[in-house]
Design an enzyme around this catalytic site. Structure first.
Site, mmCIF file in Angstrom:
data_model
loop_
_atom_site.group_PDB
_atom_site.id
_atom_site.type_symbol
_atom_site.label_atom_id
_atom_site.label_comp_id
_atom_site.label_asym_id
_atom_site.label_seq_id
_atom_site.Cartn_x
_atom_site.Cartn_y
_atom_site.Cartn_z
ATOM 1 N N ARG A 73 45.809 7.413 29.502
ATOM 2 C CA ARG A 73 44.741 8.925 29.114
ATOM 3 C C ARG A 73 43.866 9.128 29.057
ATOM 4 O O ARG A 73 43.114 9.970 29.538
ATOM 5 C CB ARG A 73 46.241 10.015 28.442
ATOM 6 N N GLY B 16 54.941 1.497 33.960
ATOM 7 C CA GLY B 16 55.151 2.548 34.470
ATOM 8 C C GLY B 16 54.697 4.116 34.326
ATOM 9 O O GLY B 16 54.171 5.014 34.595
ATOM 10 N N SER C 289 61.043 13.812 28.941
ATOM 11 C CA SER C 289 59.151 12.125 29.944
ATOM 12 C C SER C 289 58.406 12.528 29.789
ATOM 13 O O SER C 289 58.007 13.714 30.093
ATOM 14 C CB SER C 289 60.322 11.819 30.786
ATOM 15 N N GLN D 121 55.809 11.463 30.616
ATOM 16 C CA GLN D 121 55.537 10.921 32.010
ATOM 17 C C GLN D 121 55.382 11.884 33.512
ATOM 18 O O GLN D 121 54.544 11.876 34.002
ATOM 19 C CB GLN D 121 56.327 9.495 32.577
ATOM 20 N N ASP E 132 60.386 4.182 22.438
ATOM 21 C CA ASP E 132 60.046 2.581 22.816
ATOM 22 C C ASP E 132 60.615 1.755 21.653
ATOM 23 O O ASP E 132 60.433 0.653 21.612
ATOM 24 C CB ASP E 132 58.552 2.383 22.660
ATOM 25 N N LYS F 205 63.978 0.854 31.288
ATOM 26 C CA LYS F 205 62.941 1.151 31.006
ATOM 27 C C LYS F 205 61.961 0.115 31.745
ATOM 28 O O LYS F 205 62.209 -0.455 33.036
ATOM 29 C CB LYS F 205 62.442 0.873 29.682
HETATM 30 C C1 S3P Z 1 55.375 7.327 27.447
HETATM 31 C C2 S3P Z 1 56.153 7.441 28.148
HETATM 32 C C3 S3P Z 1 57.118 7.088 27.599
HETATM 33 C C4 S3P Z 1 57.473 5.797 26.948
HETATM 34 C C5 S3P Z 1 56.555 5.035 28.075
HETATM 35 C C6 S3P Z 1 55.042 5.475 27.686
HETATM 36 C C7 S3P Z 1 53.844 7.549 27.865
HETATM 37 O O1 S3P Z 1 58.297 7.177 29.105
HETATM 38 O O2 S3P Z 1 58.667 5.154 27.203
HETATM 39 O O3 S3P Z 1 56.231 3.619 27.338
HETATM 40 O O4 S3P Z 1 53.025 7.474 27.750
HETATM 41 O O5 S3P Z 1 53.896 9.132 28.522
HETATM 42 P P1 S3P Z 1 58.898 8.369 29.043
HETATM 43 O O6 S3P Z 1 57.980 9.103 29.112
HETATM 44 O O7 S3P Z 1 59.265 7.939 30.644
HETATM 45 O O8 S3P Z 1 60.087 8.746 28.115
#
Ligand code: S3P
Length: 444
Positions: free
Chosen positions: A34, A103, A177, A179, A329, A356
């Site tokens: 971020r 991801g 989530s 993300q 995680d 994941k």
């Molecule tokens: C993350 C959110 C999580 C986590 C990933 C990092 C992030 O995923 O598992 O390692 O930095 O926003 P999800 O948003 O898919 O749960």
């Protein structure tokens, strides 16, 4: 470049011995991504201290550099400077953007690029990332007018994005989530009208904290802060950011210190954001011996040192869907913890683990069973029967960083030595893991 075969990464893991000493885990991965992304679209310079110098944040930095953002080299212990280009200043990249194994890079960047009008982008990643669901981001962004397509109706990368003028919307996300939420918030910064994201449960809130610090017009409301509204019209301003240590990396030492006889570890400078501390609640349920010290606030995030001592007769634990976003995680290392508790531990509501970096429920079950663990795999979790004798064997990370580190801790508790294939996966989030492990072992 020399290509190494997977056997060249075969690592010997010694059984037995205690872990003792201090360790400083690397910068938080979520906050590092971020800091780079928000710094890139701010006006002016962003200075980042403690940025995680690992493969995932490097993927984010490389994508941003390809779009004209100048980012100083990312090296351990070095301050990183990002020259922000403003909300509309990203250049159309001349080539495909490669998100590697990350991801977070891919999902947040989809949100960032969806509103970059008249620009065309292609995103891809490694084999694991090309098999992870992306429609969960593209679909809600479509409500705002985004144009995102990919293999299997937008589910899988490579993805193509044509930047469009977006309009604000009220969007309920199907999964909690961070993300997905962060992708929508990034898109909202440039949209016409305000956007509200409503989460089914609260996910990690680093984006909200940091966007506010950068000067975005962001409000948090609703029950448990699940409604987040961004109103556009404000530029982000470059900031100074200090990244705390990653509690998801500290988790390996927290569990190791608790289960390995004779251990005592102090983990310094760990981020203690309440949306991330589910592991501490579980360790408390297990009656582990953990002490929080030196609690403070650093650049808008709570931070502290954690001391952990070995404890006999740890109690088993139960995880359900409610706690999952706060420790998603940490499930692989908690599966290891379950093997060394006195009783039956249950993990439920964890089907997200299946999408994941690997299917972490299947991979952890497969690898721990090789060691002699007694456990059952369910669609949404695991049942783990603690207290079986674990034996050394030929383990494999299956290319998943958190699996590699979790198995390394399990192997110390085995009655003979193990080997670990594809151990280099740890570098995705914790490049110094193997050195830190050796150092904590050498003090014996
Ligand atoms: C993350 C959110 C999580 C986590 C990933 C990092 C992030 O995923 O598992 O390692 O930095 O926003 P999800 O948003 O898919 O749960």
């Amino acid at each position: 470049m020399k290509v190494l075969t997977k056997d060249q990464y075969l690592r010997n893991l010694q059984a037995g011995g205690e872990l003792r000493g201090n360790v400083k885990v690397p910068g938080d991965k979520s906050i590092s991504h971020r800091a780079l992304l928000f710094g890139a679209i701010a006006k002016g310079k962003t200075i980042i201290e403690g940025l995680l110098p690992a493969e995932d944040p490097l993927s984010t930095a490389e994508c941003l550099r390809s779009m004209g953002v100048s980012i100083s080299p990312i090296k351990k212990g070095k301050i990183v400077e990002v020259d922000g280009v403003g909300l509309n200043g990203l250049k159309e990249p001349k080539d495909i953007l490669n998100c590697g194994n990350s991801g977070t890079t891919m999902r947040l960047i989809i949100g960032l690029l969806a509103g970059q009008e008249n620009h065309h982008f292609i995103l891809t990643g490694d084999k694991s990332l090309r098999n992870r669901p992306m429609k969960r981001v593209g679909q809600p962004l479509k409500i705002m007018g985004a144009k995102v397509s990919g293999r299997r109706d937008g589910e899988f990368a490579p993805l193509a994005i044509t930047g469009k003028k977006l309009r604000g919307a009220v969007i309920g996300t199907p999964v909690a989530s961070a993300q997905i939420k962060s992708a929508i918030l990034l898109a909202a910064l440039n949209a016409e009208g305000s956007t509200t994201v409503i989460e089914p449960a609260r996910s990690r809130d680093h984006s909200e904290r940091m966007l506010k610090a950068f000067g975005a017009n962001l409000e948090i409301g609703g029950e448990m802060g699940r409604h987040i509204t961004v109103s556009p019209g404000k530029d982000l301003k470059g900031q100074s950011i200090i990244v705390p240590g990653d509690i998801s990396s500290a988790a390996f030492w927290l569990v190791a210190g608790s289960i390995i006889p004779g251990s005592e570890i102090i983990i310094e400078n760990v981020g203690l954001n309440p949306t991330r501390t589910g592991i501490l609640d579980v360790l408390e349920e297990m009656e582990a011996n953990i002490k929080l010290k030196n609690k403070r606030d650093v650049a808008g995030e709570p931070v502290g040192d954690i001391q952990v001592f070995h404890k006999e007769n740890l109690k088993p634990f139960n995880l359900d869907a409610e706690i999952m976003p706060r420790l998603v995680d940490e499930v692989p290392i908690l599966a290891v913890a379950g093997c060394f508790c006195n009783g039956i531990s249950k993990i439920k509501g964890a089907s997200e683990l299946r999408v994941k970096e690997t299917d972490r429920l299947a991979v952890m079950a497969r690898q721990l069973k090789k060691m002699g663990a007694k456990l059952e795999e369910h669609q949404d979790g695991l049942t783990i029967y603690g207290g079986s004798d674990m034996k050394g064997c030929d383990l494999d990370s299956e290319d998943d960083h958190r699996v590699a580190m979790s198995l390394a801790i399990a192997s110390i508790m085995a009655n003979s030595n193990s080997t670990l294939r594809r151990s280099e996966a740890a570098a995705i989030s914790y490049p110094d893991f193997w050195n830190d492990l050796k150092r904590l072992q050498q003090r014996n």
